[in-house]
Every structure is written in C-alpha cells, then in structure tokens.
Design a protein around this motif. Structure first.
Motif, PDB file in Angstrom:
ATOM      1  N   GLY A 210       0.787  -1.225   0.000  1.00 35.96           N
ATOM      2  CA  GLY A 210       0.000   0.000   0.000  1.00 35.96           C
ATOM      3  C   GLY A 210       0.819   1.275   0.000  1.00 35.96           C
ATOM      4  N   LEU A 211       2.141   1.192   0.105  1.00 33.26           N
ATOM      5  CA  LEU A 211       2.955   2.407   0.069  1.00 33.26           C
ATOM      6  C   LEU A 211       3.094   2.899  -1.369  1.00 33.26           C
ATOM      7  CD1 LEU A 211       5.923   1.743   2.535  1.00 33.26           C
ATOM      8  CD2 LEU A 211       3.954   3.249   2.881  1.00 33.26           C
ATOM      9  N   PRO A 212       2.923   4.200  -1.605  1.00 34.20           N
ATOM     10  CA  PRO A 212       3.075   4.749  -2.959  1.00 34.20           C
ATOM     11  C   PRO A 212       4.501   4.598  -3.474  1.00 34.20           C
ATOM     12  CG  PRO A 212       2.069   6.352  -1.465  1.00 34.20           C
ATOM     13  CD  PRO A 212       2.552   5.230  -0.619  1.00 34.20           C
ATOM     14  N   ALA A 213       4.632   4.598  -4.800  1.00 27.19           N
ATOM     15  CA  ALA A 213       5.934   4.400  -5.431  1.00 27.19           C
ATOM     16  C   ALA A 213       6.959   5.443  -4.997  1.00 27.19           C
ATOM     17  CB  ALA A 213       5.777   4.420  -6.950  1.00 27.19           C
ATOM     18  N   LEU A 214       6.545   6.700  -4.856  1.00 30.38           N
ATOM     19  CA  LEU A 214       7.489   7.746  -4.464  1.00 30.38           C
ATOM     20  C   LEU A 214       8.037   7.514  -3.061  1.00 30.38           C
ATOM     21  CD1 LEU A 214       5.826  10.971  -5.931  1.00 30.38           C
ATOM     22  CD2 LEU A 214       7.879   9.791  -6.746  1.00 30.38           C
ATOM     23  N   MET A 215       7.209   7.000  -2.155  1.00 26.59           N
ATOM     24  CA  MET A 215       7.677   6.692  -0.801  1.00 26.59           C
ATOM     25  C   MET A 215       8.630   5.503  -0.819  1.00 26.59           C
ATOM     26  SD  MET A 215       4.521   7.286   1.827  1.00 26.59           S
ATOM     27  CE  MET A 215       3.952   8.962   2.189  1.00 26.59           C
ATOM     28  N   ILE A 216       8.327   4.522  -1.656  1.00 23.07           N
ATOM     29  CA  ILE A 216       9.227   3.382  -1.790  1.00 23.07           C
ATOM     30  C   ILE A 216      10.592   3.856  -2.286  1.00 23.07           C
ATOM     31  CG2 ILE A 216       9.682   1.296  -3.142  1.00 23.07           C
ATOM     32  CD1 ILE A 216       7.563   0.776  -1.065  1.00 23.07           C
ATOM     33  N   GLN A 217      10.587   4.679  -3.316  1.00 18.56           N
ATOM     34  CA  GLN A 217      11.845   5.153  -3.895  1.00 18.56           C
ATOM     35  C   GLN A 217      12.646   5.984  -2.893  1.00 18.56           C
ATOM     36  OE1 GLN A 217      13.288   4.255  -6.750  1.00 18.56           O
ATOM     37  NE2 GLN A 217      15.047   5.439  -5.995  1.00 18.56           N
ATOM     38  N   ARG A 218      11.967   6.856  -2.163  1.00 26.45           N
ATOM     39  CA  ARG A 218      12.657   7.686  -1.173  1.00 26.45           C
ATOM     40  C   ARG A 218      13.252   6.823  -0.065  1.00 26.45           C
ATOM     41  NH1 ARG A 218      16.169  11.252  -0.394  1.00 26.45           N
ATOM     42  NH2 ARG A 218      15.877  12.676   1.370  1.00 26.45           N
ATOM     43  N   SER A 219      12.527   5.791   0.347  1.00 24.66           N
ATOM     44  CA  SER A 219      13.020   4.883   1.378  1.00 24.66           C
ATOM     45  C   SER A 219      14.290   4.180   0.914  1.00 24.66           C
ATOM     46  CB  SER A 219      11.951   3.849   1.727  1.00 24.66           C
ATOM     47  OG  SER A 219      10.785   4.471   2.238  1.00 24.66           O
ATOM     48  N   ILE A 220      14.301   3.760  -0.355  1.00 25.05           N
ATOM     49  CA  ILE A 220      15.489   3.107  -0.908  1.00 25.05           C
ATOM     50  C   ILE A 220      16.667   4.072  -0.931  1.00 25.05           C
ATOM     51  CG2 ILE A 220      16.476   2.045  -2.982  1.00 25.05           C
ATOM     52  CD1 ILE A 220      13.650   0.963  -3.579  1.00 25.05           C
ATOM     53  N   GLU A 221      16.413   5.300  -1.338  1.00 32.02           N
ATOM     54  CA  GLU A 221      17.477   6.313  -1.365  1.00 32.02           C
ATOM     55  C   GLU A 221      18.090   6.525   0.013  1.00 32.02           C
ATOM     56  OE1 GLU A 221      15.486   9.692  -2.913  1.00 32.02           O
ATOM     57  OE2 GLU A 221      15.442   8.965  -4.985  1.00 32.02           O
ATOM     58  N   LEU A 222      17.281   6.323   1.054  1.00 29.18           N
ATOM     59  CA  LEU A 222      17.745   6.545   2.423  1.00 29.18           C
ATOM     60  C   LEU A 222      18.194   5.254   3.111  1.00 29.18           C
ATOM     61  CD1 LEU A 222      15.114   9.211   3.568  1.00 29.18           C
ATOM     62  CD2 LEU A 222      17.532   9.578   3.025  1.00 29.18           C
ATOM     63  N   GLY A 223      18.407   4.189   2.316  1.00 29.48           N
ATOM     64  CA  GLY A 223      19.066   3.014   2.874  1.00 29.48           C
ATOM     65  C   GLY A 223      18.225   1.793   3.112  1.00 29.48           C
ATOM     66  N   VAL A 224      16.908   1.827   2.840  1.00 30.76           N
ATOM     67  CA  VAL A 224      16.098   0.619   2.992  1.00 30.76           C
ATOM     68  C   VAL A 224      16.400  -0.325   1.836  1.00 30.76           C
ATOM     69  CG1 VAL A 224      13.749  -0.318   2.953  1.00 30.76           C
ATOM     70  CG2 VAL A 224      14.261   1.736   4.296  1.00 30.76           C
ATOM     71  N   CYS A 225      16.760  -1.560   2.146  1.00 19.88           N
ATOM     72  CA  CYS A 225      17.057  -2.515   1.067  1.00 19.88           C
ATOM     73  C   CYS A 225      16.297  -3.827   1.231  1.00 19.88           C
ATOM     74  CB  CYS A 225      18.556  -2.760   0.941  1.00 19.88           C
ATOM     75  SG  CYS A 225      19.389  -3.186   2.448  1.00 19.88           S
ATOM     76  N   LYS A 226      15.321  -3.848   2.127  1.00 15.26           N
ATOM     77  CA  LYS A 226      14.407  -4.994   2.264  1.00 15.26           C
ATOM     78  C   LYS A 226      13.026  -4.459   2.623  1.00 15.26           C
ATOM     79  CE  LYS A 226      13.740  -9.206   5.126  1.00 15.26           C
ATOM     80  NZ  LYS A 226      12.824  -8.856   6.236  1.00 15.26           N
ATOM     81  N   PHE A 227      12.049  -4.808   1.803  1.00 12.90           N
ATOM     82  CA  PHE A 227      10.665  -4.456   2.078  1.00 12.90           C
ATOM     83  C   PHE A 227       9.870  -5.728   2.339  1.00 12.90           C
ATOM     84  CE2 PHE A 227      11.800  -0.668  -0.481  1.00 12.90           C
ATOM     85  CZ  PHE A 227      11.293   0.335   0.326  1.00 12.90           C
ATOM     86  N   ASN A 228       9.138  -5.759   3.442  1.00  8.48           N
ATOM     87  CA  ASN A 228       8.268  -6.892   3.733  1.00  8.48           C
ATOM     88  C   ASN A 228       6.906  -6.694   3.073  1.00  8.48           C
ATOM     89  OD1 ASN A 228      10.389  -7.638   5.371  1.00  8.48           O
ATOM     90  ND2 ASN A 228       9.114  -8.081   7.147  1.00  8.48           N
ATOM     91  N   VAL A 229       6.432  -7.736   2.396  1.00  4.50           N
ATOM     92  CA  VAL A 229       5.143  -7.682   1.700  1.00  4.50           C
ATOM     93  C   VAL A 229       4.314  -8.891   2.098  1.00  4.50           C
ATOM     94  CG1 VAL A 229       3.988  -7.629  -0.540  1.00  4.50           C
ATOM     95  CG2 VAL A 229       6.201  -6.490  -0.262  1.00  4.50           C
ATOM     96  N   ASN A 230       3.094  -8.632   2.534  1.00  7.41           N
ATOM     97  CA  ASN A 230       2.189  -9.724   2.890  1.00  7.41           C
ATOM     98  C   ASN A 230       0.771  -9.442   2.397  1.00  7.41           C
ATOM     99  OD1 ASN A 230       0.592 -11.692   4.092  1.00  7.41           O
ATOM    100  ND2 ASN A 230       1.584 -11.598   6.071  1.00  7.41           N
ATOM    101  N   THR A 231       0.214  -8.325   2.830  1.00  6.21           N
ATOM    102  CA  THR A 231      -1.214  -8.067   2.665  1.00  6.21           C
ATOM    103  C   THR A 231      -1.688  -8.177   1.216  1.00  6.21           C
ATOM    104  OG1 THR A 231      -1.186  -6.617   4.606  1.00  6.21           O
ATOM    105  CG2 THR A 231      -3.055  -6.403   3.105  1.00  6.21           C
ATOM    106  N   GLU A 232      -1.007  -7.530   0.297  1.00  9.85           N
ATOM    107  CA  GLU A 232      -1.502  -7.490  -1.077  1.00  9.85           C
ATOM    108  C   GLU A 232      -1.469  -8.861  -1.742  1.00  9.85           C
ATOM    109  OE1 GLU A 232      -0.442  -3.479  -3.211  1.00  9.85           O
ATOM    110  OE2 GLU A 232       1.070  -3.889  -1.692  1.00  9.85           O
ATOM    111  N   VAL A 233      -0.413  -9.634  -1.498  1.00  8.43           N
ATOM    112  CA  VAL A 233      -0.325 -10.968  -2.087  1.00  8.43           C
ATOM    113  C   VAL A 233      -1.385 -11.873  -1.477  1.00  8.43           C
ATOM    114  CG1 VAL A 233       1.153 -12.975  -2.467  1.00  8.43           C
ATOM    115  CG2 VAL A 233       2.137 -10.673  -2.522  1.00  8.43           C
ATOM    116  N   ARG A 234      -1.513 -11.823  -0.166  1.00  9.32           N
ATOM    117  CA  ARG A 234      -2.499 -12.665   0.523  1.00  9.32           C
ATOM    118  C   ARG A 234      -3.921 -12.322   0.101  1.00  9.32           C
ATOM    119  NH1 ARG A 234      -1.770 -10.964   5.490  1.00  9.32           N
ATOM    120  NH2 ARG A 234      -3.717  -9.819   5.631  1.00  9.32           N
ATOM    121  N   GLN A 235      -4.223 -11.033  -0.007  1.00 14.50           N
ATOM    122  CA  GLN A 235      -5.572 -10.629  -0.399  1.00 14.50           C
ATOM    123  C   GLN A 235      -5.904 -11.084  -1.812  1.00 14.50           C
ATOM    124  OE1 GLN A 235      -5.679  -6.370   0.256  1.00 14.50           O
ATOM    125  NE2 GLN A 235      -6.548  -6.613   2.303  1.00 14.50           N
ATOM    126  N   ARG A 236      -4.929 -11.017  -2.714  1.00 13.97           N
ATOM    127  CA  ARG A 236      -5.204 -11.443  -4.089  1.00 13.97           C
ATOM    128  C   ARG A 236      -5.480 -12.937  -4.146  1.00 13.97           C
ATOM    129  NH1 ARG A 236      -7.644 -11.968  -7.427  1.00 13.97           N
ATOM    130  NH2 ARG A 236      -7.407 -11.679  -9.667  1.00 13.97           N
TER     131      ARG A 236
END
Length: 281
Positions: A210-236
């Motif tokens: 649910g995080l927007p693409a711009l927030m994802i990109q900014r997080s990566i720029e600031l050092g995040v290199c692992k994102f946990n994903v559950n809700t969207e895959v499970r819901q689908r």
C-alpha cells in the motif's frame, strides 16, 4: 539458488535497490515468488511467520528451502517476527538463513538481551539476524499492535542497540504499519535519514503493502534494502478463491492451484519492479 540473506541485502545496499521479502503460506505462494523472480531475474526472500509455522511445521520450512534452492536466482528463507527462542533455534536447525528476533514488545533492556542471545545463536550456525527498534502498529495474521502502543525508532537508541547486540539488519519504524493503511501513509523520512547516518547495516521497512511508489523510492534512497510484503499478495489469493467459489467454472483442483499461483505472481512481479531489483540477480 539458496543464498544467505546477508549477501542478498548487502548487494542491494551496495547498488541502491531493495529486495522484496514475501510472507508465504503454501506451495502456490512459493511458486509465485520463484516464478516472478526468475522471470524478472531478481533476487527475492521467502518469509514465514511463527503462526504459519505452527500449522506447517518443519515440512513447510523444507518446502520453502527447496523452492528457494531450486530457483535460478538468489533466494533465501527468513523467519519473520519471532519472540520465542525455541522456535528460532528450531528454524535455524532446519536451515533457515535469517530470523527476525523480535523483542520490540519488551523493554529496551529486555529486547537487547534477547536479541543479543539470538544473534550469538544464529551466528554460530552461519545465519543472520534482523532486529526491530520501535514498534509498528497494525494487524496482520493475528498479530495486533494498537496505535497507542506503537513507537517510532529513536536513531541514537538504534545505533546503541546495533552496537551492543551485533545484529545484521535493522527494521525501522517511521510511520509504517502492518496490514492496511486506513489513511494516507505518512513516513518520517527525516528520522530514516538520521538512522542511515548513524548505521551502515542494511535497513528494513515492514508494511510495504500500500505504500506509494514515491515513498518506496525515497526509502530506498535513504538506505532501505528490504521491504516486507504480505497483505496485497495474501488478499489477491483470497480474492481468487472467493471468485472461484461464486462461479465454479473450474473443476480441476490442479488448474485452480495454477491459476491461484498466477494471480499472486502478478502482485509479486509488480513489487519486484517497484523495488528496483529486476535484472539484479
């Protein structure tokens, strides 16, 4: 190919992208992640929660390890959000590459003691440890943290914690939540930037669904290199079976399993491309 989580994340940190860590429940989920990762030549991480482990046990770990090892791209298997030392020990013995030793509900001192103990244990077996400083609100798979109990990561405390515990990765809390965002996400990027200044280990962000693409990109720029994903895959996955139950158009169970894998694979592929790991295998 089965690869250490540390190697996967250190490469992501070095080259400025992030890797998706997908919480899974069954063979269909494992195939969805492997298929998507192979198609986009991306590394990926399979995760399982203690609640799922209580249901599937060691055979489920073995399934995920085999799925990761059979892939033509680097993959690892990670135990997510575990606060039980015996469960962590069992998973390490079963061959899992990394664990989240989650002492975030404890006091700082208790969290540190627990994390340090689990880090020593994991390192003895060639595995690595993720820790969490701060506490993420939200509900996911029966795990609920009320908003009033949530606490953002203190950068100076995070630095001291990492130094004292010896952990390999750190999950930060900067306004991210587990499960659904019930209002527009608001992430404290100044806080994240400060953590990045103080620490050089890979950073992790939970609640990426649910995080927007711009927030994802900014997080990566600031050092995040692992994102946990559950809700969207499970819901689908659940949506697929609800739709199937209404129509009953398919009668062969294997065809249904393949179709369920396909709809999850689409979501995984979208995340892989969003995180910038496509073509990085």
């Amino acid at each position: 190919m089965l690869t250490s989580t540390q190697a996967i994340l250190e490469k992501a940190q070095r080259y400025g992208y992030a890797v998706g860590a997908f919480n899974l429940y069954n063979l269909e989920g494992a195939k969805a992640v492997v298929n998507a990762a192979e198609a986009d030549r991306s590394p990926a991480i399979i995760q399982l929660l203690p609640q799922i482990l209580r249901y599937g046990g060691v055979p489920l770990i073995a399934l995920f390890l085999e799925a990761a090892d059979s892939a033509s791209v680097p993959m690892s298997v990670h135990l997510d959000h575990c606060e039980e030392a015996d469960v962590i020990a069992m998973c390490l013995e079963a061959g899992i590459q990394s664990v989240l030793a989650d002492g975030s509900k404890f006091s700082y001192e208790e969290n540190l003691a627990f994390t340090r103990e689990m880090t020593v244990l994991a390192h003895q077996q060639g595995a690595t440890v993720e820790a969490e400083i701060g506490r993420i609100s939200g509900t996911e798979d029966g795990m609920t943290v009320a908003e009033k109990e949530a606490k953002m990561t203190d950068p100076d405390q995070a630095k001291a914690f990492v130094a004292a515990s010896g952990v390999d990765f750190l999950a930060v809390t900067i306004g991210n939540v587990h499960g659904k965002y019930h209002s527009a996400p608001r992430l404290d990027f100044d806080r994240l930037a400060r953590v990045r200044q103080l620490l050089d280990i890979p950073l992790v962000l939970h609640g990426a669904s649910g995080l927007p693409a711009l927030m994802i990109q900014r997080s990566i720029e600031l050092g995040v290199c692992k994102f946990n994903v559950n809700t969207e895959v499970r819901q689908r996955y659940l949506e697929f079976w609800r739709e199937y139950g209404k129509t009953g158009s398919q009668t062969d169970l294997l065809d249904c399993q393949k179709a369920a894998t396909g709809v999850m694979q689409e979501v995984v592929a979208q995340k892989i491309r969003l995180f910038g790991s496509a073509g990085r295998a």
